[in-house]
Design an enzyme around this catalytic site. Structure first.
Site, mmCIF file in Angstrom:
data_model
loop_
_atom_site.group_PDB
_atom_site.id
_atom_site.type_symbol
_atom_site.label_atom_id
_atom_site.label_comp_id
_atom_site.label_asym_id
_atom_site.label_seq_id
_atom_site.Cartn_x
_atom_site.Cartn_y
_atom_site.Cartn_z
ATOM 1 N N ARG A 173 -0.856 -3.527 -0.077
ATOM 2 C CA ARG A 173 -1.969 -2.765 -1.027
ATOM 3 C C ARG A 173 -3.397 -3.628 -1.042
ATOM 4 O O ARG A 173 -4.238 -2.945 -1.342
ATOM 5 C CB ARG A 173 -1.196 -2.503 -2.427
ATOM 6 C CG ARG A 173 -0.194 -1.569 -2.244
ATOM 7 C CD ARG A 173 0.463 -1.273 -3.593
ATOM 8 N NE ARG A 173 1.644 -0.329 -3.519
ATOM 9 C CZ ARG A 173 2.498 -0.243 -4.301
ATOM 10 N NH1 ARG A 173 2.740 -0.939 -5.325
ATOM 11 N NH2 ARG A 173 3.460 0.907 -4.088
ATOM 12 N N LEU A 216 2.194 0.983 -8.738
ATOM 13 C CA LEU A 216 1.128 0.970 -7.528
ATOM 14 C C LEU A 216 0.153 -0.162 -7.724
ATOM 15 O O LEU A 216 -1.100 -0.010 -7.653
ATOM 16 C CB LEU A 216 0.379 2.236 -7.798
ATOM 17 C CG LEU A 216 0.976 3.572 -7.522
ATOM 18 C CD1 LEU A 216 0.239 4.985 -7.403
ATOM 19 C CD2 LEU A 216 1.668 3.522 -6.236
ATOM 20 N N GLY A 239 2.819 12.122 -2.225
ATOM 21 C CA GLY A 239 3.954 12.729 -1.515
ATOM 22 C C GLY A 239 3.760 13.742 -0.405
ATOM 23 O O GLY A 239 2.429 13.614 0.101
ATOM 24 N N HIS A 258 -22.061 -15.476 3.613
ATOM 25 C CA HIS A 258 -21.666 -14.739 4.793
ATOM 26 C C HIS A 258 -21.025 -15.747 5.827
ATOM 27 O O HIS A 258 -21.448 -16.862 5.844
ATOM 28 C CB HIS A 258 -22.744 -13.757 5.357
ATOM 29 C CG HIS A 258 -23.187 -12.675 4.328
ATOM 30 N ND1 HIS A 258 -24.259 -11.686 4.637
ATOM 31 C CD2 HIS A 258 -22.690 -12.164 3.133
ATOM 32 C CE1 HIS A 258 -24.301 -10.816 3.705
ATOM 33 N NE2 HIS A 258 -23.506 -11.178 2.834
ATOM 34 N N GLU A 277 -22.129 -16.088 8.915
ATOM 35 C CA GLU A 277 -23.150 -16.819 9.475
ATOM 36 C C GLU A 277 -23.706 -18.164 8.614
ATOM 37 O O GLU A 277 -23.743 -19.449 9.378
ATOM 38 C CB GLU A 277 -24.517 -16.068 9.784
ATOM 39 C CG GLU A 277 -24.262 -14.952 10.505
ATOM 40 C CD GLU A 277 -23.958 -13.547 10.043
ATOM 41 O OE1 GLU A 277 -24.103 -12.725 10.484
ATOM 42 O OE2 GLU A 277 -23.139 -13.701 8.895
ATOM 43 N N GLU A 311 0.384 6.918 -0.502
ATOM 44 C CA GLU A 311 1.543 6.529 -0.539
ATOM 45 C C GLU A 311 2.529 7.745 -0.798
ATOM 46 O O GLU A 311 3.900 7.623 -1.146
ATOM 47 C CB GLU A 311 2.132 5.280 -1.446
ATOM 48 C CG GLU A 311 1.553 3.985 -0.959
ATOM 49 C CD GLU A 311 1.992 2.873 -1.514
ATOM 50 O OE1 GLU A 311 3.145 2.936 -2.138
ATOM 51 O OE2 GLU A 311 1.143 1.868 -1.506
ATOM 52 N N ASP A 362 8.782 9.627 -9.497
ATOM 53 C CA ASP A 362 9.246 8.136 -9.275
ATOM 54 C C ASP A 362 8.475 6.898 -10.201
ATOM 55 O O ASP A 362 8.978 5.965 -10.249
ATOM 56 C CB ASP A 362 8.583 7.725 -7.612
ATOM 57 C CG ASP A 362 9.071 8.549 -6.498
ATOM 58 O OD1 ASP A 362 10.409 9.029 -6.752
ATOM 59 O OD2 ASP A 362 8.660 8.576 -5.475
ATOM 60 N N ALA A 370 7.654 6.129 3.769
ATOM 61 C CA ALA A 370 9.030 5.973 4.031
ATOM 62 C C ALA A 370 9.738 7.302 4.725
ATOM 63 O O ALA A 370 9.684 8.095 3.909
ATOM 64 C CB ALA A 370 10.104 5.098 3.116
#
Length: 359
Positions: free
Chosen positions: A183, A203, A291, A51, A53, A289, A199, A153
């Site tokens: 991603r 991914l 639709g 960690h 710390e 992402e 499409d 987009a």
């Protein structure tokens, strides 16, 4: 000599370096200061590793005795993959701890442990920045559901696909490259069935060490057997309801993917149940992402925590709108824009993003 704010800003920058590597753990940074000088610093580098710390204390060594530590998150008290950090700070002789935000899993136990052993504790320093940094961890810890970010987009007239039904890119090559890079900061990437059919996306992330799980949201488990989401590059989970045919489920399993059975609501996937079950499986954050149907269902269920709209500088005309009901966007506020190639990325966040997570 730096100020306390500057030390905490450094701790936050350090913490951010753990992005994409520590989930479902939080990003944490630590800076140890003694007599106006930094004697130790560190961050949580990867899940299961030391960690923040511990890394800072290792660097500081004996100089930690009587020093002040600036922490972006309350130190842990439980024993997991690593020993409890709150105990380590006491043992090292830290005199004062300045903590940005409390850990929802600790509920103040870490801060109380430090106080009990004579360490002066201040909380709430740059709290909003710390909460923003760990918004995915905070939501998962508090609600059991993953943090959900929609990234899509769109054209200037708000379309996310063309009316002819053919798969065509809307965003620029630079935007697509940035999206793939993004991603790796998420536990999982989600798309709906129609996006896979239309499409055929892969991914995956370019970072093979940080490739998110692929989630395909579908009610009936009917997907093309040659879909690229069944590649060995990453694990895939396909959702379905009890109405899915056994033969379709078996086809998905034969491709090496997992199948998640979720409840149905009004003839559709129960979005809330799906996210709860994904959260129980340890998925702390999801980038959606597409639709349009998947995005709309998340918005209607009030399960979307943030949005990135990649706006490309042209009109489509006849096509599919991101959502038909613009009232669904009223829960969000615009807070940042960035230019990526010829496109503009508009960042939106919920108005109430901190209401449940403040200390």
């Amino acid at each position: 000599m730096k100020t306390g704010k500057e030390y905490m800003e450094l701790a936050l920058r350090l913490a951010a370096r753990g992005s994409g590597r520590v989930l479902p753990n939080p990003r944490v940074g630590a800076v140890i200061v003694k007599n106006g000088k930094i004697v130790g610093q560190g961050f949580h580098k990867h899940f299961g590793g030391a960690h923040a710390e511990a890394n800072a204390l290792k660097m500081a060594g004996k100089k930690a005795q009587g020093a002040t530590i600036y922490l972006t998150l309350e130190p842990c008290t439980g024993i997991g993959k690593q020993p409890p950090c709150a105990h380590a700070l006491v043992k090292a002789g830290i005199k004062e701890a300045v903590i940005a935000a409390l850990d929802p899993n600790e509920g103040g136990r870490g801060a109380r442990h430090l106080k009990k052993h004579g360490i002066k504790v201040t909380t709430g320093a740059m709290e909003e920045e710390a909460l923003e940094l760990n918004k995915d961890f905070n939501k998962h810890a508090k609600t059991g559901k993953p943090f959900v970010l929609v990234k899509t987009a769109i054209s200037l007239d708000g379309k996310i696909s063309y009316g002819d039904g053919k798969s065509k890119q809307i965003s620029s090559a630079k935007s697509r490259e940035k999206a793939v890079e993004m991603r790796k900061w998420f536990s999982a990437i989600m798309v709906g069935k129609n996006t896979v059919i239309k499409d055929n996306p892969l991914l995956t992330s370019r970072d093979k060490k940080n490739t998110p799980i692929r989630i395909i949201a579908t009610r009936n488990c009917r997907l093309p057997q040659n879909a690229r989401v069944f590649s060995k590059d990453a694990h895939t989970i396909v959702t379905c309801t009890r109405h899915a045919a056994k033969k379709d489920i078996e086809k998905i399993i034969s491709k090496g993917a997992g199948v998640l059975l979720v409840e149905e609501k009004n003839g559709k996937i129960d979005t809330s149940d799906m996210l709860s079950k994904l959260g129980q499986a340890g998925i702390a954050s999801i980038m959606v992402e597409g639709g349009a149907r998947t995005i709309t269902e998340l918005l209607l269920a009030n399960e979307c925590d943030g949005m990135i709209l990649c706006v490309s500088p042209f009109f489509i005309g006849k096509g599919t709108s991101i959502v038909e009901d613009t009232e669904l966007f009223r829960r969000f506020e615009f807070y940042k824009a960035e230019k990526v190639g010829p496109d503009y990325w508009l960042h939106l966040r919920r108005h109430d993003r901190f209401s449940k997570f403040k200390s």
